[in-house]
Enzyme design. Sequence first.
Site, PDB file in Angstrom:
ATOM      1  N   ASN A 179      25.809  16.367  24.221  1.00  0.00           N
ATOM      2  CA  ASN A 179      26.924  17.291  24.013  1.00  0.00           C
ATOM      3  C   ASN A 179      26.550  18.715  24.408  1.00  0.00           C
ATOM      4  O   ASN A 179      25.419  19.150  24.219  1.00  0.00           O
ATOM      5  CB  ASN A 179      27.373  17.266  22.542  1.00  0.00           C
ATOM      6  CG  ASN A 179      27.851  15.880  22.131  1.00  0.00           C
ATOM      7  OD1 ASN A 179      28.127  15.050  22.992  1.00  0.00           O
ATOM      8  ND2 ASN A 179      27.941  15.631  20.841  1.00  0.00           N
ATOM      9  N   HIS A 215      22.478  17.836  28.620  1.00  0.00           N
ATOM     10  CA  HIS A 215      23.507  18.203  29.608  1.00  0.00           C
ATOM     11  C   HIS A 215      23.854  19.682  29.548  1.00  0.00           C
ATOM     12  O   HIS A 215      24.932  20.078  29.971  1.00  0.00           O
ATOM     13  CB  HIS A 215      24.764  17.345  29.407  1.00  0.00           C
ATOM     14  CG  HIS A 215      24.561  15.891  29.735  1.00  0.00           C
ATOM     15  ND1 HIS A 215      25.453  14.890  29.408  1.00  0.00           N
ATOM     16  CD2 HIS A 215      23.537  15.262  30.396  1.00  0.00           C
ATOM     17  CE1 HIS A 215      25.006  13.722  29.832  1.00  0.00           C
ATOM     18  NE2 HIS A 215      23.841  13.916  30.421  1.00  0.00           N
ATOM     19  N   CYS A 265      23.617  31.024  37.861  1.00  0.00           N
ATOM     20  CA  CYS A 265      24.267  31.235  39.153  1.00  0.00           C
ATOM     21  C   CYS A 265      24.237  29.936  39.948  1.00  0.00           C
ATOM     22  O   CYS A 265      23.337  29.116  39.800  1.00  0.00           O
ATOM     23  CB  CYS A 265      23.722  32.474  39.856  1.00  0.00           C
ATOM     24  SG  CYS A 265      22.626  32.228  41.224  1.00  0.00           S
ATOM     25  N   CYS A 318      23.137  38.371  42.823  1.00  0.00           N
ATOM     26  CA  CYS A 318      22.757  37.950  44.181  1.00  0.00           C
ATOM     27  C   CYS A 318      23.984  37.615  45.037  1.00  0.00           C
ATOM     28  O   CYS A 318      23.843  37.244  46.206  1.00  0.00           O
ATOM     29  CB  CYS A 318      21.808  36.750  44.112  1.00  0.00           C
ATOM     30  SG  CYS A 318      22.619  35.233  43.579  1.00  0.00           S
TER      31      CYS A 318
END
Length: 248
Positions: A106, A123, A131, A153
């Site tokens: 979860n 997960h 990013c 960036c």
Amino acid sequence: MQCTQEQLDEGARILKRSRSLAVSTGAGISKESGIPTFRDAQTGLWANYNPQELATPQGFSGNPKLVWEWYVERRRMISDVSPNPGHYALVDLEKEFDEFTLITQNIDNLHRKAGSKNIVELHGNILRFKCFDREHPIEQLPDDDRIPPRCHCGSMIRPDVVWFGEILPADAVMKAGRALETCETLLVVGTSGVVYPAAAFPAQAKACGARVIEVNTEISAITPLVDVYLQGPAGEVLPKLVETFRAL
Ligand code: BJW
């Protein structure tokens, strides 16, 4: 259908004989907090949304605004809910074992909110960001009108969760592997047992000599493999299991 007291006694006896416990949780444990599961035929997220569009890197590249806004909505829903008695029962169980690891698929942060300590988030976590191109961690979302916002960036920012086809975080896989190898009992709660690698945990633990207990409202893909199957909602079954364990 709800499990019997005899089945709870059997599960509690297995726990009592163990010094080390690993727990593997899925979306079912958060259902009673009001968070939909993925594969319920009527109310599951995948009954209403396409996982290829919303939970793959290709889906995000193809329509980043759609995916970003879906996660904004889910984050809003998750921040409004609280842990349920199932989450708190696992906090109680952690105090009873020399070694305890809670491995969760979860991303909803509810185990942490409840007070569990040794958590492995397989997960990721919907409250964190990184990013898209270079995985720079994002401590704070920039004050940015763009959707999705951009990293320093120039790359798009995405939720720090694991989508289909992506490799799981190496440290989480390592900690989970160690817990599965060393636990004497694995308690599996509220997962359909179809998403890998978590789907293989019961077989992995069994191969290392562990007993496996499952708590689920329905028969799952792992039920044929378990030693004790406790049918019923986690928010009711887990507190009863802890109470039975403590009474032994
Ligand atoms: C209750 C209850 C109550 C209800 N009380 N219970 C080997 C073989 C085949 C395929 C693969 C394989 N290895 C890898 C793959 C590919 C893929 C995969 O597994 N696909 C399968 C679907 C076939 N896996 C991956 O891509 C993973 N990456 C990986 O392995 O990298 C290496 C690799 C890649 C490609 C090929 C080979 C190797 C990554 C998986 C990422 C999963 N991501 C998601 C989305 C996360 C972000 C988000 O939330 O937005 O994770 S998908 C979704 O499913 C989410 C969940 O964590 C995950 C599992 O779902 P879960 O928790 O089991 O929920 P449900 O809804 O399925 O079940 C709920 C259960 O609760 C039910 O049983 C109910 O009965 C029960 N229940 N109420 C107790 N009150």
